[in-house]
Design an enzyme around this catalytic site. Sequence first.
Site, PDB file in Angstrom:
ATOM      1  N   ASN A   1       0.870  -1.172   0.000  1.00  0.00           N
ATOM      2  CA  ASN A   1       0.000   0.000   0.000  1.00  0.00           C
ATOM      3  C   ASN A   1       0.912   1.228   0.000  1.00  0.00           C
ATOM      4  O   ASN A   1       1.431   1.615   1.033  1.00  0.00           O
ATOM      5  CB  ASN A   1      -0.894  -0.016   1.250  1.00  0.00           C
ATOM      6  CG  ASN A   1      -1.755   1.227   1.358  1.00  0.00           C
ATOM      7  OD1 ASN A   1      -1.846   2.011   0.410  1.00  0.00           O
ATOM      8  ND2 ASN A   1      -2.395   1.426   2.499  1.00  0.00           N
TER       9      ASN A   1
ATOM     10  N   LYS B   1       0.166   4.194  -0.415  1.00  0.00           N
ATOM     11  CA  LYS B   1      -0.508   5.409   0.051  1.00  0.00           C
ATOM     12  C   LYS B   1      -0.263   6.560  -0.939  1.00  0.00           C
ATOM     13  O   LYS B   1      -0.296   6.321  -2.135  1.00  0.00           O
ATOM     14  CB  LYS B   1      -0.062   5.750   1.475  1.00  0.00           C
ATOM     15  CG  LYS B   1      -0.215   4.534   2.409  1.00  0.00           C
ATOM     16  CD  LYS B   1      -0.096   4.842   3.850  1.00  0.00           C
ATOM     17  CE  LYS B   1      -0.304   3.567   4.647  1.00  0.00           C
ATOM     18  NZ  LYS B   1      -0.302   3.779   6.072  1.00  0.00           N
TER      19      LYS B   1
ATOM     20  N   HIS C   1      -9.955   1.615   4.085  1.00  0.00           N
ATOM     21  CA  HIS C   1      -8.706   1.825   4.824  1.00  0.00           C
ATOM     22  C   HIS C   1      -8.949   2.852   5.937  1.00  0.00           C
ATOM     23  O   HIS C   1      -9.696   3.820   5.741  1.00  0.00           O
ATOM     24  CB  HIS C   1      -7.593   2.294   3.884  1.00  0.00           C
ATOM     25  CG  HIS C   1      -6.261   2.263   4.553  1.00  0.00           C
ATOM     26  ND1 HIS C   1      -5.837   3.252   5.404  1.00  0.00           N
ATOM     27  CD2 HIS C   1      -5.268   1.336   4.536  1.00  0.00           C
ATOM     28  CE1 HIS C   1      -4.632   2.935   5.869  1.00  0.00           C
ATOM     29  NE2 HIS C   1      -4.264   1.778   5.358  1.00  0.00           N
TER      30      HIS C   1
ATOM     31  N   GLU D   1      -7.294   5.229   6.976  1.00  0.00           N
ATOM     32  CA  GLU D   1      -6.970   6.627   6.644  1.00  0.00           C
ATOM     33  C   GLU D   1      -8.087   7.272   5.827  1.00  0.00           C
ATOM     34  O   GLU D   1      -8.251   8.489   5.849  1.00  0.00           O
ATOM     35  CB  GLU D   1      -5.609   6.684   5.921  1.00  0.00           C
ATOM     36  CG  GLU D   1      -4.480   6.436   6.922  1.00  0.00           C
ATOM     37  CD  GLU D   1      -3.212   5.849   6.340  1.00  0.00           C
ATOM     38  OE1 GLU D   1      -3.064   5.817   5.109  1.00  0.00           O
ATOM     39  OE2 GLU D   1      -2.370   5.406   7.146  1.00  0.00           O
TER      40      GLU D   1
ATOM     41  N   GLU E   1      -6.282  -4.370  10.350  1.00  0.00           N
ATOM     42  CA  GLU E   1      -5.259  -3.349  10.574  1.00  0.00           C
ATOM     43  C   GLU E   1      -5.632  -2.502  11.791  1.00  0.00           C
ATOM     44  O   GLU E   1      -6.352  -1.500  11.656  1.00  0.00           O
ATOM     45  CB  GLU E   1      -5.168  -2.408   9.368  1.00  0.00           C
ATOM     46  CG  GLU E   1      -4.726  -3.056   8.092  1.00  0.00           C
ATOM     47  CD  GLU E   1      -4.063  -2.024   7.176  1.00  0.00           C
ATOM     48  OE1 GLU E   1      -2.891  -2.195   6.869  1.00  0.00           O
ATOM     49  OE2 GLU E   1      -4.721  -1.037   6.802  1.00  0.00           O
TER      50      GLU E   1
ATOM     51  N   GLY F   1       1.813   2.568  10.731  1.00  0.00           N
ATOM     52  CA  GLY F   1       2.778   3.644  10.485  1.00  0.00           C
ATOM     53  C   GLY F   1       3.825   3.806  11.570  1.00  0.00           C
ATOM     54  O   GLY F   1       4.378   4.887  11.739  1.00  0.00           O
TER      55      GLY F   1
ATOM     56  N   SER G   1       2.569  -1.751  10.539  1.00  0.00           N
ATOM     57  CA  SER G   1       3.995  -1.857  10.878  1.00  0.00           C
ATOM     58  C   SER G   1       4.594  -3.240  10.629  1.00  0.00           C
ATOM     59  O   SER G   1       5.347  -3.748  11.452  1.00  0.00           O
ATOM     60  CB  SER G   1       4.227  -1.413  12.319  1.00  0.00           C
ATOM     61  OG  SER G   1       3.831  -0.070  12.459  1.00  0.00           O
TER      62      SER G   1
HETATM   63  P1  PGA Z   1       2.243   0.596   7.721  1.00  0.00           P
HETATM   64  O1  PGA Z   1       0.859   0.865   6.970  1.00  0.00           O
HETATM   65  O2  PGA Z   1       2.788  -0.705   7.215  1.00  0.00           O
HETATM   66  O3  PGA Z   1       3.099   1.767   7.387  1.00  0.00           O
HETATM   67  O4  PGA Z   1       1.922   0.515   9.181  1.00  0.00           O
HETATM   68  C1  PGA Z   1      -0.057  -0.166   6.744  1.00  0.00           C
HETATM   69  C2  PGA Z   1      -1.322   0.389   6.158  1.00  0.00           C
HETATM   70  O5  PGA Z   1      -1.735   1.494   6.529  1.00  0.00           O
HETATM   71  O6  PGA Z   1      -1.951  -0.249   5.290  1.00  0.00           O
END
Ligand code: PGA
Length: 256
Positions: free
Chosen positions: A11, A13, A98, A100, A168, A174, A216
């Site tokens: 992903n 982003k 997601h 976000e 998640e 993150g 993460s």
């Molecule tokens: P991350 O993000 O691996 O940076 O924690 C995962 C995600 O938001 O899909």
Amino acid sequence: MKKDKKLVIANWKMNPETTVEAKKLFLQIGKEASGLRNVETVVCAPFVFLSELKRVYKGGTLSLGAQDLFWENKGSYTGEISPTQLKNTGVRFVILGHSERRALWETNSDVNKKIKMALKQGFRVIFCVGEKERDRQGEHLQFLKEQLIEGLQKVSSKDMKNIIIAYEPIWAIGKTEEDAITPQSLHEMILFIRKILVTIYNKNIALDAKVIYGGSVERGNAHNILTEGTAEGFLVGHASLNTSEFGDILKIANSV
Ligand code: PGA
């Protein structure tokens, strides 16, 4: 439970900044992924790069995904991207719900409308769920349950084969591998998700559903998340922008 390939989804982003960088990263990931027979690799890139990535990539190992789509296929919806437009760029996967996007405005009902439209148009849906925080009273379980029940409203058993559930937990996104979920706790959460799926569908659907983990994931925790944690793959954010780190994650997934 059926055993098939691990699914590792990048992903990206809102990264990278240019098409040149996106092509470079995509082609490098393609190299890392080639020859790995036990893992299916998907890259979910920003909309603006998708056509170009499709055009330059000649290998057969990577699939392309988008990070969202709209619940209508036609009409006056300024700024939205339709499922058909995406399909025509060669995209077969789409991330929906997601955290976000939910943090911006998306409700469970919006996510549900998008899921139904995406399934109707033949996409494989990466349906994201996960709690903001944990509490001793178990309210986070209720939160997760509602995300699952409302997100899958009127999604048929038949369509469940095209749903990938990405668990998640927002508190783990993150950060670094030290902040990710523990494998034991992940295992419990995956069991919980399957329990909810039994109540919505039945035991077979619940056992067959593909449940992956995101939050993460790095090379240091990838192995345990798959083995002890029982995830069937990953949704990888920041580590997917680093070819060597992502390449190691793919190799780990391939070897488990
Ligand atoms: P991350 O993000 O691996 O940076 O924690 C995962 C995600 O938001 O899909």
